[in-house]
Design an enzyme around this catalytic site. Structure first.
Site, PDB file in Angstrom:
ATOM      1  CG  HIS A 141      -2.675  -1.158  14.807  1.00 46.63           C
ATOM      2  ND1 HIS A 141      -2.760  -2.446  14.327  1.00 46.63           N
ATOM      3  CD2 HIS A 141      -2.330  -1.269  16.113  1.00 46.63           C
ATOM      4  CE1 HIS A 141      -2.484  -3.298  15.302  1.00 46.63           C
ATOM      5  NE2 HIS A 141      -2.226  -2.607  16.399  1.00 46.63           N
ATOM      6  CG  HIS A 170      -1.949  -1.077   1.230  1.00 47.13           C
ATOM      7  ND1 HIS A 170      -3.223  -0.958   0.737  1.00 47.13           N
ATOM      8  CD2 HIS A 170      -1.860  -2.349   1.697  1.00 47.13           C
ATOM      9  CE1 HIS A 170      -3.882  -2.100   0.907  1.00 47.13           C
ATOM     10  NE2 HIS A 170      -3.060  -2.964   1.488  1.00 47.13           N
ATOM     11  CG  ASN A 211      -7.891  -4.357   0.996  1.00 49.61           C
ATOM     12  OD1 ASN A 211      -7.212  -3.353   1.217  1.00 49.61           O
ATOM     13  ND2 ASN A 211      -7.388  -5.571   1.018  1.00 49.61           N
TER      14      ASN A 211
HETATM   15 FE1  HDE Z   1      -2.553  -4.786   5.521  1.00 51.01          FE
HETATM   16  N1  HDE Z   1      -0.744  -4.003   5.987  1.00 51.01           N
HETATM   17  N2  HDE Z   1      -1.915  -6.605   6.083  1.00 51.01           N
HETATM   18  N3  HDE Z   1      -4.315  -5.639   4.898  1.00 51.01           N
HETATM   19  N4  HDE Z   1      -3.208  -3.026   4.883  1.00 51.01           N
HETATM   20  C1  HDE Z   1      -0.372  -2.728   5.799  1.00 51.01           C
HETATM   21  O1  HDE Z   1       0.736  -1.422   7.390  1.00 51.01           O
HETATM   22  C2  HDE Z   1      -0.818  -6.838   6.825  1.00 51.01           C
HETATM   23  C3  HDE Z   1      -4.663  -6.945   4.993  1.00 51.01           C
HETATM   24  C4  HDE Z   1      -4.464  -2.711   4.463  1.00 51.01           C
HETATM   25  O2  HDE Z   1      -3.291   3.482   3.950  1.00 51.01           O
HETATM   26  C5  HDE Z   1       0.952  -2.413   6.421  1.00 51.01           C
HETATM   27  O3  HDE Z   1       1.017   0.775   7.705  1.00 51.01           O
HETATM   28  C6  HDE Z   1      -0.753  -8.231   7.180  1.00 51.01           C
HETATM   29  C7  HDE Z   1      -6.078  -7.122   4.794  1.00 51.01           C
HETATM   30  C8  HDE Z   1      -4.520  -1.328   4.060  1.00 51.01           C
HETATM   31  O4  HDE Z   1      -1.653   3.351   5.396  1.00 51.01           O
HETATM   32  C9  HDE Z   1       1.346  -3.724   7.094  1.00 51.01           C
HETATM   33  C10 HDE Z   1      -1.844  -8.819   6.612  1.00 51.01           C
HETATM   34  C11 HDE Z   1      -6.559  -5.876   4.558  1.00 51.01           C
HETATM   35  C12 HDE Z   1      -3.235  -0.834   4.289  1.00 51.01           C
HETATM   36  C13 HDE Z   1       0.186  -4.627   6.731  1.00 51.01           C
HETATM   37  C14 HDE Z   1      -2.579  -7.787   5.927  1.00 51.01           C
HETATM   38  C15 HDE Z   1      -5.450  -4.963   4.624  1.00 51.01           C
HETATM   39  C16 HDE Z   1      -2.448  -1.916   4.801  1.00 51.01           C
HETATM   40  C17 HDE Z   1       1.949  -1.792   5.503  1.00 51.01           C
HETATM   41  C18 HDE Z   1      -2.224 -10.280   6.625  1.00 51.01           C
HETATM   42  C19 HDE Z   1      -8.006  -5.483   4.239  1.00 51.01           C
HETATM   43  C20 HDE Z   1      -2.748   0.578   4.014  1.00 51.01           C
HETATM   44  C21 HDE Z   1       1.984  -0.310   5.860  1.00 51.01           C
HETATM   45  C22 HDE Z   1      -2.637 -10.723   7.858  1.00 51.01           C
HETATM   46  C23 HDE Z   1      -8.912  -5.771   5.307  1.00 51.01           C
HETATM   47  C24 HDE Z   1      -3.034   1.483   5.160  1.00 51.01           C
HETATM   48  C25 HDE Z   1       1.203  -0.209   7.063  1.00 51.01           C
HETATM   49  C26 HDE Z   1      -2.626   2.882   4.816  1.00 51.01           C
HETATM   50  C27 HDE Z   1      -1.109  -1.783   5.176  1.00 51.01           C
HETATM   51  C28 HDE Z   1       0.125  -5.897   7.155  1.00 51.01           C
HETATM   52  C29 HDE Z   1      -3.761  -8.046   5.195  1.00 51.01           C
HETATM   53  C30 HDE Z   1      -5.623  -3.551   4.387  1.00 51.01           C
HETATM   54  C31 HDE Z   1       2.687  -4.289   6.716  1.00 51.01           C
HETATM   55  C32 HDE Z   1       0.321  -8.892   8.003  1.00 51.01           C
HETATM   56  C33 HDE Z   1      -6.863  -8.448   4.866  1.00 51.01           C
HETATM   57  C34 HDE Z   1      -5.715  -0.583   3.516  1.00 51.01           C
HETATM   58  O5  HDE Z   1       1.406  -3.585   8.475  1.00 51.01           O
END
Ligand code: HDE
Length: 702
Positions: A345, A81, A154
């Site tokens: 978060h 992202h 999402n």
């Molecule tokens: Fe994320 N995801 N994600 N994700 N995600 C990040 O956090 C992660 C997942 C989502 O505009 C990171 O700050 C793991 C699902 C958005 O700043 C990180 C898993 C969904 C955004 C991270 C998922 C999301 C992130 C990278 C699997 C939809 C952007 C930068 C368990 C429900 C937020 C950050 C923004 C961002 C980890 C799966 C949505 C690495 C480990 C499912 C919208 O922490």
């Protein structure tokens, strides 16, 4: 900041976040230039040298401070992202949900909760294009009176994997390949499809990613989903399962693949610019918040596990209850300070909202804080203005990189006697967060419940819920993506997987990429969900963008009338001419073209209007780009209107005019003005046609 009294407690106002941010704004207009130490500077053009042609001197603290700051301007981009775009707004509640949750922002309808939203793509780097095929992030931070609540969702309701431990694997597979960092922001390569072929749990999500949902026309025209099953907890401590939805007031609309690739070159900031312009023009995007609620007793009444994030709850089975509205009404002042530094978060919750044991959600609860530590350089990122809650913060946490708060006093521990054991935790319930006391029993085990084993039923549900047009687009997407895969084994393995989803899909893809589909192994669709098809969405011309192709000699009455009608319908018109030099109408009226055939391209518009008048049309025709413009709009299913001699441009563009159709002898979405039609009637039918978004029933796939 606060003024309204509620329950005897000082309440933050709906502008509380903006007021807080204002205290950090530094306005430079009319101010003298200083160093970071506040020292006024005499010269910002020359470094301090030993003679005008001599070496720069170490003593030049101003040069060194300026350069050092510049050298450190970048922070690590998000690992996923990375490319995003943010805006401020407000959330208003339509009806109280107190039956289900004690969250104050979901129970008090008199409240306006400030929010910050960040939309994003997932795979590309910070500088990649907006219109790539990808999932879109839809992350909302609610600044509530009980602390920040982040709904980090999402634009698709399911995910690629079931357990967070596989996230690094999935992300490594979709990111550019390690030897050469190619391809940028694209899933059309071997490692991604290798992952898909060997991890069948991704099948359902892949169907979404191959559909138009992955190519949004606008951030304002996408749904948002919390994806996981969460819990609502009410005052009595009773829990319900909940899934969150955002529904765009403008409906859900996508671009076509060919269009997205061209837009990526013509305007890589297409989605950003669209949101920025809409907010600046006062067309505030609106999304309604919906919830699907399930009783705890119904946890096991589905054919799938409600803790499995690769499954959705069909809206026809568990209706989405619309409970409020978010309006995006203010652009950022500074992209870096706000959009880049905002830290979401999924563990930022408020009383009344709790987690389930969804193994994907559980892993996210660790990952988000961890990633901010690296990205924002230490544990004090919650003190960055955009991340601060509008409620006061009191605890015994101290120090760390870039600490802003000055904590006076001797005591920084709990329990303490020297400060009356403050900050205190309440002896009994008093608005604090208490984790839901879920009864847990089980053996420690590295395994997944068998209730997560079905990987294909909902992928099949998605396929069978699509219209013919959408199915065609999905087939084309698979053909393109797999066509870019070099390994024949990988291509075949993916076809083997999707043979189990839908035979006709696998066959149509296989034939194009030199693979073989397997017959008779596809699952039967258990359910058809009309809500999944974008064909059934809201249709509106409001805020759509039209190119008015016109040159010297145009009819002033016609163009004035058109522009008026479009403005009234909130359609945005841009005059596109051969050049950007002013053009003269038949009565001497002058128009200043916003764009020329060189600066504009039809992929940046929703519709095209070709003005009448022989001179105007002849001038346009003298540049071949005019017919390319119209041809492309035609191939992308857009509405094209032509008046009088404007029809010559349609002919030059080889736009098919099917005389057997009812629409005044033209194909769907091609409007030709007849002699008897007034300017008004014609403008109105043009607007109606734009509202259709695209005329998919034209019989070709570009
Ligand atoms: Fe994320 N995801 N994600 N994700 N995600 C990040 O956090 C992660 C997942 C989502 O505009 C990171 O700050 C793991 C699902 C958005 O700043 C990180 C898993 C969904 C955004 C991270 C998922 C999301 C992130 C990278 C699997 C939809 C952007 C930068 C368990 C429900 C937020 C950050 C923004 C961002 C980890 C799966 C949505 C690495 C480990 C499912 C919208 O922490």
């Amino acid at each position: 900041m606060g003024n309204k009294k509620h329950d005897g407690i000082e309440q933050p106002s709906s502008n509380a976040k903006q007021e807080q941010l204002n205290t950090f704004r530094v306005q430079n207009d009319g101010k003298p230039l200083t160093t970071n130490q506040g020292l006024r500077v005499d010269d910002d053009e020359h470094s301090l040298k030993a003679g005008t042609r001599g070496p720069t001197i170490m003593e030049d603290f101003h040069f060194r401070e300026k350069m050092t700051h510049f050298d450190h301007e970048r922070i690590p981009e998000r690992v996923v992202h990375a490319r995003g775009f943010g805006a401020h707004g407000v959330f208003e509640l339509y009806e109280s949900l107190s039956e289900f949750t004690k969250a104050k922002f979901l129970t008090d309808t008199s409240k306006q909760t400030p929010i910050f939203i960040r939309f994003s793509t997932v795979a590309g780097s910070r500088g990649s294009s907006d219109t790539v095929r990808d999932v879109r992030g839809f992350a909302v931070k609610f600044y509530t009176e009980e602390g920040n609540y982040d709904l980090v969702g999402n634009n698709m309701p399911v995910f690629f994997i079931q357990d967070a431990i596989k996230f690094p694997d999935f992300v490594h597979a979709v990111k550019p390949e390690p030897p050469n960092e190619i391809p940028q922001a694209s899933s059309a390569h071997d490692t991604f499809w290798d992952f898909v072929g060997t991890n069948t749990e991704s099948a359902h999500m892949i169907m979404w990613v191959m559909s138009g949902r992955a190519l949004p026309r606008s951030f304002r025209m996408m749904e948002g989903f919390g994806v996981h099953t969460f819990r609502f907890i009410n005052e009595e401590g009773k829990s319900h399962f909940v899934k969150f939805h955002w529904k765009p007031k403008l409906g859900i609309h996508s671009l076509v693949w060919d269009e997205t690739q061209k837009v990526a070159g013509k305007d890589p900031d297409f989605n950003r610019r669209d949101l920025w312009d809409a907010i600046n023009e006062g067309n505030f995007p609106e999304f309604e918040l919906g919830v699907q609620i399930l009783k705890e007793e119904d946890e096991f009444s589905f054919s799938f596990d409600i803790l499995d994030s690769t499954k959705l709850w069909p809206e026809e089975v568990v209706p989405v209850r619309i409970i409020g509205k978010m309006t995006l009404n203010r652009n950022t002042d500074n992209f870096f300070a706000e959009t880049e530094q905002v830290a979401f978060h999924s563990g930022h919750v408020v009383p009344g909202i709790d987690f389930t044991n969804d193994p994907l959600l559980q892993g996210r609860l660790f990952s988000y804080t961890d990633t901010q530590l690296l990205r924002l350089g230490g544990p004090n990122f919650a003190e960055i203005p955009i991340n601060r809650p509008i409620t006061p913060v009191h605890n015994n946490q101290r120090d760390g990189m870039h600490r802003m708060t000055i904590n006076p006093g001797q005591v920084s521990y709990h329990n303490n006697g020297l400060a009356n054991n403050t900050p205190s935790t309440p002896p009994q319930s008093d608005g604090e967060y208490r984790h839901h006391e879920e009864k847990i029993e089980g053996r420690k085990i590295k395994a997944r419940s068998h209730s997560f084993d079905d990987h294909f039923s909902q992928a099949a549900m998605f396929w069978h819920s699509m219209s013919t047009i959408e199915k065609g687009q999905i087939v084309d997407a698979f053909r393109f993506e797999l066509g870019k895969v070099l390994s024949k084994e990988v291509r075949q393995r993916v076809v083997d997987v999707f043979s189990q989803v839908a035979e006709e899909l696998a066959e149509q893809v296989a034939v194009e990429i030199g693979a073989t589909a397997t017959k008779g192994v596809a699952v039967e669709p258990t359910f058809i969900s009309p809500a999944l098809s974008m064909m059934n969405t809201v249709k509106s011309a409001a805020t759509r963008k039209v190119a008015v192709l016109v040159s010297n000699g145009f009819s002033a009455t016609e163009i004035n009338g058109l522009l008026q009608a479009l403005t009234q319908a909130k359609v945005k018109a841009e005059i596109v001419s051969k050049t950007q030099a002013p053009i003269a109408g038949d009565d001497g009226t002058m128009l200043e073209p916003k764009q020329s055939l060189l600066t504009a391209a039809s992929v940046l518009y929703d519709a095209v209007y070709i003005a009448g008048g022989q001179q105007s049309v002849t001038e346009l025709l003298s540049d071949v780009k005019s017919s390319e413009f119209v041809r492309e709009a035609f191939l992308h299913y857009k509405t094209i209107a032509a008046v009088g001699e404007g029809k010559e441009l349609l002919t030059a563009a080889k736009v098919a005019l099917d005389n057997s159709a009812n629409n005044n002898g033209a194909l769907s979405g091609i409007l030709l003005r007849t002699e008897s039609q007034s300017d008004d009637t014609f403008a109105n039918s043009f607007i109606e046609s734009i509202a259709q978004h695209r005329h998919w029933d034209r019989t070709f796939h570009p």
